[in-house]
Design a protein around this motif. Structure first.
Motif, PDB file in Angstrom:
ATOM      1  N   TYR A   3      52.931  35.522  25.838  1.00 21.05           N
ATOM      2  CA  TYR A   3      52.912  35.028  24.464  1.00 21.05           C
ATOM      3  C   TYR A   3      52.271  33.650  24.298  1.00 21.05           C
ATOM      4  N   TYR A   4      51.981  32.976  25.383  1.00 20.25           N
ATOM      5  CA  TYR A   4      51.228  31.718  25.275  1.00 20.25           C
ATOM      6  C   TYR A   4      49.868  31.824  25.970  1.00 20.25           C
ATOM      7  N   CYS A   5      49.891  32.025  27.267  1.00 22.12           N
ATOM      8  CA  CYS A   5      48.642  31.978  28.035  1.00 22.12           C
ATOM      9  C   CYS A   5      47.654  33.054  27.622  1.00 22.12           C
ATOM     10  N   LEU A   6      48.133  34.260  27.419  1.00 25.91           N
ATOM     11  CA  LEU A   6      47.242  35.383  27.153  1.00 25.91           C
ATOM     12  C   LEU A   6      46.480  35.218  25.848  1.00 25.91           C
ATOM     13  N   TYR A   7      47.026  34.452  24.912  1.00 22.14           N
ATOM     14  CA  TYR A   7      46.363  34.262  23.621  1.00 22.14           C
ATOM     15  C   TYR A   7      45.326  33.138  23.649  1.00 22.14           C
ATOM     16  N   LEU A   8      45.225  32.439  24.760  1.00 20.29           N
ATOM     17  CA  LEU A   8      44.251  31.357  24.879  1.00 20.29           C
ATOM     18  C   LEU A   8      42.843  31.906  25.038  1.00 20.29           C
TER      19      LEU A   8
END
Length: 272
Positions: A97-102
């Motif tokens: 939910y944080y890294c993958l959306y970067l």
């Protein structure tokens, strides 16, 4: 030099440095390094899961008190569910939910780097907590804890991050069996982490088995990084990244928990 806090500062360095050294080595395996700011945020988020754990752990420990599990079932519960399931699930959610959306998360190696960053972030805090708690007994005892964990618990957390990232590569960048690999990205680290803890807690295993476990998976992790690093040399195109559906993420968590609780009751039924 630091007055009455000198020992605390020195012990903090002992606790933090092994994790930082391991992560720095992994970070340098990437031919196209991730932005330090984003990596640092991921490390902080990894450390930050200690706060929701403070809320969740009493519920899980309280549940155990209401059961009639045998000794081995208790060990399994504390190792695989109370520790591994909670910790690895929260790390998993950071990556998803944080890294993958970067935008910077755009190639397979990134899945390894960010997953390890989330794991190492937690390892830093956990290691620091253990070492500082040990200092209440004696300075020598705290140093022994720092030394032992530098070659056991800290590498273990790094390895769970490696294999979380390894399966996420298939779940995010491949085109087949995405649900299966998303599930394995959570379930495999849980099993690795839980087995490590079970070896330490159960009287049925020698603690030396943890080093055999770590050596085997460190060797495997070396080849995982070697493969992805070699692929980086020849990639000229931007990879197509697919964000997992929320339903698939929830499915992975629920099924992992169901399997663990079911097996825990099976262990209790067979051994108690």
């Amino acid at each position: 030099m630091f007055g009455s806090e000198q020992n605390t500062i020195i012990l903090s360095l002992y606790a933090i440095l092994p994790a930082i050294i391991i992560f720095f080595y992994i970070y340098k395996r990437d031919y196209f390094p991730e932005p330090p700011r984003i990596v640092f945020i991921t490390l902080l988020l990894g450390a930050g899961i200690s706060f929701p754990l403070m809320i969740l752990i009493p519920f899980f420990e309280g549940y155990l008190e209401t059961t009639n599990f045998g000794i081995e079932s208790n060990h399994f519960y504390m190792s695989f569910i109370r520790a591994a399931f909670l910790e690895e699930t929260l790390k998993f959610l950071i990556v998803i939910y944080y890294c993958l959306y970067l935008n910077e998360f755009n190639e397979p190696m990134d899945a390894l780097v960010y997953s390890v960053a989330a794991s190492i972030g937690f390892a830093v805090y956990e290691n620091w907590e253990y070492v500082i708690s040990g200092s209440k007994v004696s300075l020598a005892f705290a140093k022994d804890i720092a030394l032992i964990r530098a070659f056991s618990a800290v590498p273990l957390h790094a390895l769970t991050g490696v294999f979380m990232g390894f399966f996420l590569i298939e779940a995010i960048f491949d085109k087949i069996n995405k649900k299966l690999f998303l599930f394995l990205a959570l379930f495999f680290p849980i099993c690795l982490h839980g087995l490590y803890n079970l070896i330490l807690s159960s009287n049925n295993f020698s603690t030396y088995w943890i080093y055999i476990l770590l050596i085997v998976f460190i060797i495997r992790a070396y080849f995982v990084f070697k493969k992805e690093r070699n692929l980086q040399k020849f990639q000229n195109n931007r990879f197509s990244k697919i964000i997992p559906k929320h339903s698939d993420i929830i499915f992975s968590i629920v099924v992992s928990g169901f399997i663990l609780f079911s097996f825990n009751y099976f262990v209790n039924f067979v051994l108690y």
